[in-house]
Design a protein around this motif. Structure first.
Motif, PDB file in Angstrom:
ATOM      1  N   PRO A 128       5.868   9.084 -25.556  1.00 46.34           N
ATOM      2  CA  PRO A 128       5.914   7.636 -25.343  1.00 46.34           C
ATOM      3  C   PRO A 128       5.835   7.308 -23.858  1.00 46.34           C
ATOM      4  CG  PRO A 128       8.084   8.478 -25.910  1.00 46.34           C
ATOM      5  CD  PRO A 128       7.138   9.611 -26.113  1.00 46.34           C
ATOM      6  N   THR A 129       4.907   6.436 -23.497  1.00 48.72           N
ATOM      7  CA  THR A 129       4.594   6.161 -22.093  1.00 48.72           C
ATOM      8  C   THR A 129       4.300   4.675 -21.907  1.00 48.72           C
ATOM      9  OG1 THR A 129       3.609   8.369 -21.881  1.00 48.72           O
ATOM     10  CG2 THR A 129       3.070   6.764 -20.168  1.00 48.72           C
ATOM     11  N   VAL A 130       4.712   4.142 -20.771  1.00 49.89           N
ATOM     12  CA  VAL A 130       4.347   2.778 -20.391  1.00 49.89           C
ATOM     13  C   VAL A 130       3.370   2.862 -19.224  1.00 49.89           C
ATOM     14  CG1 VAL A 130       5.150   0.567 -19.511  1.00 49.89           C
ATOM     15  CG2 VAL A 130       6.556   1.832 -21.157  1.00 49.89           C
ATOM     16  N   ALA A 171       0.832  -1.206   0.000  1.00 52.69           N
ATOM     17  CA  ALA A 171       0.000   0.000   0.000  1.00 52.69           C
ATOM     18  C   ALA A 171       0.865   1.254   0.000  1.00 52.69           C
ATOM     19  CB  ALA A 171      -0.925  -0.009   1.210  1.00 52.69           C
ATOM     20  N   ASP A 172       1.961   1.214   0.739  1.00 47.01           N
ATOM     21  CA  ASP A 172       2.850   2.369   0.830  1.00 47.01           C
ATOM     22  C   ASP A 172       3.528   2.678  -0.498  1.00 47.01           C
ATOM     23  OD1 ASP A 172       4.346   4.380   2.469  1.00 47.01           O
ATOM     24  OD2 ASP A 172       6.054   3.129   1.892  1.00 47.01           O
ATOM     25  N   ARG A 173       3.841   1.650  -1.267  1.00 49.83           N
ATOM     26  CA  ARG A 173       4.596   1.848  -2.515  1.00 49.83           C
ATOM     27  C   ARG A 173       3.735   1.805  -3.764  1.00 49.83           C
ATOM     28  NH1 ARG A 173      10.017  -1.882  -1.317  1.00 49.83           N
ATOM     29  NH2 ARG A 173      10.540  -0.931   0.695  1.00 49.83           N
ATOM     30  N   LEU A 174       2.437   1.621  -3.595  1.00 47.16           N
ATOM     31  CA  LEU A 174       1.568   1.391  -4.745  1.00 47.16           C
ATOM     32  C   LEU A 174       1.548   2.566  -5.710  1.00 47.16           C
ATOM     33  CD1 LEU A 174      -0.362  -0.376  -6.274  1.00 47.16           C
ATOM     34  CD2 LEU A 174      -2.203   0.360  -4.744  1.00 47.16           C
ATOM     35  N   ASP A 175       1.523   3.786  -5.202  1.00 50.76           N
ATOM     36  CA  ASP A 175       1.507   4.949  -6.100  1.00 50.76           C
ATOM     37  C   ASP A 175       2.683   4.912  -7.064  1.00 50.76           C
ATOM     38  OD1 ASP A 175      -0.763   6.792  -5.241  1.00 50.76           O
ATOM     39  OD2 ASP A 175       0.224   6.430  -3.332  1.00 50.76           O
ATOM     40  N   ASP A 176       3.841   4.578  -6.544  1.00 55.82           N
ATOM     41  CA  ASP A 176       5.049   4.543  -7.371  1.00 55.82           C
ATOM     42  C   ASP A 176       5.005   3.396  -8.363  1.00 55.82           C
ATOM     43  OD1 ASP A 176       7.734   5.543  -7.977  1.00 55.82           O
ATOM     44  OD2 ASP A 176       8.418   3.644  -7.144  1.00 55.82           O
ATOM     45  N   TRP A 177       4.551   2.210  -7.915  1.00 54.75           N
ATOM     46  CA  TRP A 177       4.509   1.054  -8.815  1.00 54.75           C
ATOM     47  C   TRP A 177       3.516   1.263  -9.957  1.00 54.75           C
ATOM     48  CZ3 TRP A 177       3.875  -3.312  -4.584  1.00 54.75           C
ATOM     49  CH2 TRP A 177       5.058  -3.393  -3.837  1.00 54.75           C
ATOM     50  N   ALA A 178       2.401   1.910  -9.663  1.00 49.38           N
ATOM     51  CA  ALA A 178       1.302   1.983 -10.628  1.00 49.38           C
ATOM     52  C   ALA A 178       1.385   3.186 -11.562  1.00 49.38           C
ATOM     53  CB  ALA A 178      -0.033   2.017  -9.891  1.00 49.38           C
ATOM     54  N   LYS A 179       2.238   4.148 -11.272  1.00 48.07           N
ATOM     55  CA  LYS A 179       2.241   5.368 -12.084  1.00 48.07           C
ATOM     56  C   LYS A 179       2.791   5.097 -13.485  1.00 48.07           C
ATOM     57  CE  LYS A 179       6.778   7.092 -10.550  1.00 48.07           C
ATOM     58  NZ  LYS A 179       7.479   8.146  -9.788  1.00 48.07           N
ATOM     59  N   PRO A 180       2.242   5.783 -14.486  1.00 52.09           N
ATOM     60  CA  PRO A 180       2.777   5.653 -15.846  1.00 52.09           C
ATOM     61  C   PRO A 180       4.229   6.121 -15.891  1.00 52.09           C
ATOM     62  CG  PRO A 180       0.623   6.709 -15.854  1.00 52.09           C
ATOM     63  CD  PRO A 180       1.064   6.667 -14.428  1.00 52.09           C
ATOM     64  N   THR A 181       4.996   5.501 -16.750  1.00 53.15           N
ATOM     65  CA  THR A 181       6.413   5.826 -16.879  1.00 53.15           C
ATOM     66  C   THR A 181       6.663   6.451 -18.236  1.00 53.15           C
ATOM     67  OG1 THR A 181       6.988   3.940 -15.477  1.00 53.15           O
ATOM     68  CG2 THR A 181       8.762   4.920 -16.784  1.00 53.15           C
ATOM     69  N   ALA A 182       7.145   7.669 -18.236  1.00 52.53           N
ATOM     70  CA  ALA A 182       7.512   8.328 -19.484  1.00 52.53           C
ATOM     71  C   ALA A 182       8.817   7.729 -20.001  1.00 52.53           C
ATOM     72  CB  ALA A 182       7.669   9.829 -19.269  1.00 52.53           C
ATOM     73  N   VAL A 183       8.821   7.401 -21.288  1.00 46.58           N
ATOM     74  CA  VAL A 183       9.998   6.784 -21.891  1.00 46.58           C
ATOM     75  C   VAL A 183      10.937   7.871 -22.377  1.00 46.58           C
ATOM     76  CG1 VAL A 183      10.793   5.299 -23.771  1.00 46.58           C
ATOM     77  CG2 VAL A 183       8.683   4.759 -22.563  1.00 46.58           C
ATOM     78  N   ASN A 184      12.199   7.703 -22.125  1.00 51.59           N
ATOM     79  CA  ASN A 184      13.222   8.611 -22.647  1.00 51.59           C
ATOM     80  C   ASN A 184      13.295   8.409 -24.144  1.00 51.59           C
ATOM     81  OD1 ASN A 184      15.436  10.087 -23.364  1.00 51.59           O
ATOM     82  ND2 ASN A 184      16.843   9.105 -21.924  1.00 51.59           N
ATOM     83  N   SER A 185      12.754   9.342 -24.880  1.00 50.63           N
ATOM     84  CA  SER A 185      12.622   9.143 -26.322  1.00 50.63           C
ATOM     85  C   SER A 185      13.956   9.021 -27.026  1.00 50.63           C
ATOM     86  CB  SER A 185      11.816  10.282 -26.953  1.00 50.63           C
ATOM     87  OG  SER A 185      12.388  11.533 -26.643  1.00 50.63           O
ATOM     88  N   ARG A 236       1.466  -1.601 -20.723  1.00 49.45           N
ATOM     89  CA  ARG A 236       0.704  -1.146 -21.890  1.00 49.45           C
ATOM     90  C   ARG A 236       1.413   0.059 -22.495  1.00 49.45           C
ATOM     91  NH1 ARG A 236      -5.687   0.696 -21.738  1.00 49.45           N
ATOM     92  NH2 ARG A 236      -6.103   0.430 -23.977  1.00 49.45           N
ATOM     93  N   ALA A 237       1.950  -0.132 -23.676  1.00 49.49           N
ATOM     94  CA  ALA A 237       2.674   0.956 -24.332  1.00 49.49           C
ATOM     95  C   ALA A 237       1.700   1.965 -24.920  1.00 49.49           C
ATOM     96  CB  ALA A 237       3.565   0.401 -25.436  1.00 49.49           C
ATOM     97  N   GLY A 238       2.063   3.240 -24.851  1.00 49.12           N
ATOM     98  CA  GLY A 238       1.177   4.279 -25.364  1.00 49.12           C
ATOM     99  C   GLY A 238       1.924   5.420 -26.031  1.00 49.12           C
ATOM    100  N   LEU A 239       1.280   5.977 -27.045  1.00 54.58           N
ATOM    101  CA  LEU A 239       1.749   7.196 -27.702  1.00 54.58           C
ATOM    102  C   LEU A 239       0.571   8.153 -27.834  1.00 54.58           C
ATOM    103  CD1 LEU A 239       3.889   5.865 -30.724  1.00 54.58           C
ATOM    104  CD2 LEU A 239       4.750   6.793 -28.571  1.00 54.58           C
TER     105      LEU A 239
END
Length: 487
Positions: free
Chosen positions: A118-120, A80-94, A447-450
């Motif tokens: 580009p986002t995961v 529960a303490d780390r969930l925000d970090d685990w679940a947040k979308p990750t911006a890809v270094n283009s 889930r990859a996204g653009l």
């Protein structure tokens, strides 16, 4: 324990699936609330769980509180303490994205790709099925559930019918603490489990043995359902003469006696150079006398065999064994067996056919360390490989020349106390990983996204017909990229 009516099982699955599609489990704060409720369920009913495990397994209260309830409450709070970090979308270094890389010689592709964002995304797999075993019912039922809740899945938990008091308790408590539109318990034996496996799930998490895993895998294949299989196998303990043999015997005997050997990460057998077998046997006898002065069958510090059927299977192994019993071997009733150590156990012994899952410790003598490694290599990859050695070169050889889900030097079972280490098998011992974030990852997918703006259209011009020589020259540039020398 009264089984869930078979006619209700598809309705339960459909209810959960509808909840997932409506987005019930999507909000992070909702998931955290369910996690905290799961922790409250354990804390509020700790004594009831201890009583249930006592009735099912004769499990000592200390082990239930320390190795089951306490471990899971801690893991819930960490998740529960780390969930925000685990679940947040990750911006890809283009700058690391290879997309239309042929344009690199004409423009800085990292600059023109940045607007595409580009986002995961970490997305929940959906409605999942967790099939749990009986030997550590709190941990092995709820640890996967923690990951399913954290990932945003709906879940059916099918606890083992072999631990009926635990199963009935968890079925009673779930709707009092967790949202029944998202999380349900199905009490099931073979007919009900068969019905569960006929249905389509978005992930199945199974902990148990390889025989049942094959049945589950075949059922899952019909729906192309992804699996996590936490199996067991024969986890060896290699004892190298360079180690402290007295300490190795102490730790191995403790690990083998934990839950009366009914543990997938218990040392299944010991491999030791023949010249040091007697020293190991002598040390084991001394520690047994200290651990169990009244004898292991009379001790209140050890669990019992789970059922008469398992007792009969284990005693049959002992009857057929060619090894020499040097300690234990006695039984009382149909659920008690002494912690038993056998020496001079041959490679074709009854105890070497499959996972023992009981209080027998066979010692397999070999001529030298090389033979010990070869003995392990000739068998299926274990869930965990234990090795006792103080020699750095020996450790490196074991790492380089063997395969296992986990490797532990100079102790046993300790790996389960680390939230940051992935736990799982390889080959016949299973696949997939769990533990804290690894369990979250098991029930989610990347889930990859653009998000492509109109402004990048000038950079897309090269892809459109009509093709010409200039476009061909640019587009084929990657074919002729210089390759660095490998020498």
């Amino acid at each position: 324990m009264t089984a869930t009516p078979i006619s209700e099982i598809p309705l339960i699955r459909d209810t959960l699936r509808a909840s997932f599609r409506k987005g019930l489990t999507r909000p992070i704060e909702w998931r955290k609330h369910q996690l905290y409720q799961l922790a409250r369920m354990l804390q509020d009913n700790a004594e009831a769980f201890a009583d249930a495990l006592g009735q099912d397994l004769g499990k000592p209260r200390l082990e239930t509180y320390g190795f089951e309830i306490g471990a899971i409450v801690e893991r819930i709070l960490l998740t529960a303490d780390r969930l925000d970090d685990w679940a947040k979308p990750t911006a890809v270094n283009s700058a690391c994205v290879v997309y239309w890389s042929c344009l690199r010689q004409f423009t800085r592709f990292s600059d023109w790709q940045k607007p595409l964002k580009p986002t995961v995304y970490k997305a929940a797999k959906g409605t999942v099925l967790i099939i749990a075993p009986w030997n550590f019912p709190v941990v092995l039922s709820l640890q996967p559930l923690i990951g399913a809740i954290a990932a945003g899945c709906c879940a059916v938990l099918k606890p083992s019918e072999i631990s009926p008091h635990f199963s009935a308790l968890v079925a009673e408590l779930f709707p009092k603490y967790l949202d029944p539109n998202a999380y349900r318990v199905v009490l099931a034996a073979v007919p009900e489990t068969t019905k569960l496996l006929e249905l389509q799930w978005d992930h199945i998490f199974y902990t148990g043995n390889a025989r049942v895993a094959r049945i589950i895998s075949a059922a899952a294949a019909k729906h192309l359902t992804p699996l996590t299989l936490e199996l067991g196998g024969k986890s060896p303990a290699i004892v190298d003469p360079s180690c402290d043999i007295n300490l190795a015997a102490k730790r191995i005997l403790w690990a083998k006696s934990h839950n009366c050997g009914q543990l997938c990460v218990a040392p299944d057998y010991v491999v030791i150079p023949r010249s040091h077998q007697e020293a190991f046997v002598s040390a084991t006898k001394e520690w047994y006398a200290e651990f169990f002065p009244e004898g292991s069958m009379q001790s209140s510090s050890i669990s019992r065999i789970v059922s008469p059927e398992h007792h009969a299977r284990l005693m049959d192994l002992l009857k057929r064994s060619k090894g020499k019993v040097i300690m234990g071997g006695q039984t009382e009733g149909n659920t008690k067996i002494e912690i038993t150590v056998l020496k001079d156990v041959p490679a074709d012994d009854s105890f070497m056919d499959g996972e023992i899952f009981g209080p027998f410790l066979p010692i397999v003598p070999v001529d030298n360390f090389e033979d010990a490694i070869e003995f392990v290599r000739d068998r299926d990859h274990p869930l965990v490989l234990y090795a006792f050695t103080e020699n750095p070169e020996t450790k490196k050889r074991i790492l380089d020349e063997t395969m296992s889900g986990t490797i532990v030097f100079n102790d046993l079972i300790q790996q389960l106390s680390f939230n940051e280490l992935p736990f799982g098998g390889v080959g016949q011992s299973g696949y997939g990983r769990q533990m804290a974030q690894y369990t979250f990852d098991a029930f989610s997918y990347e889930r990859a996204g653009l998000d492509v703006p109109n402004e990048v259209e000038p950079f897309n011009a090269i892809r459109y017909p009509p093709y010409n020589d200039e476009k061909f020259k640019i587009m084929s540039a990657g074919v002729f990229s210089p390759i660095p020398s490998s020498s």
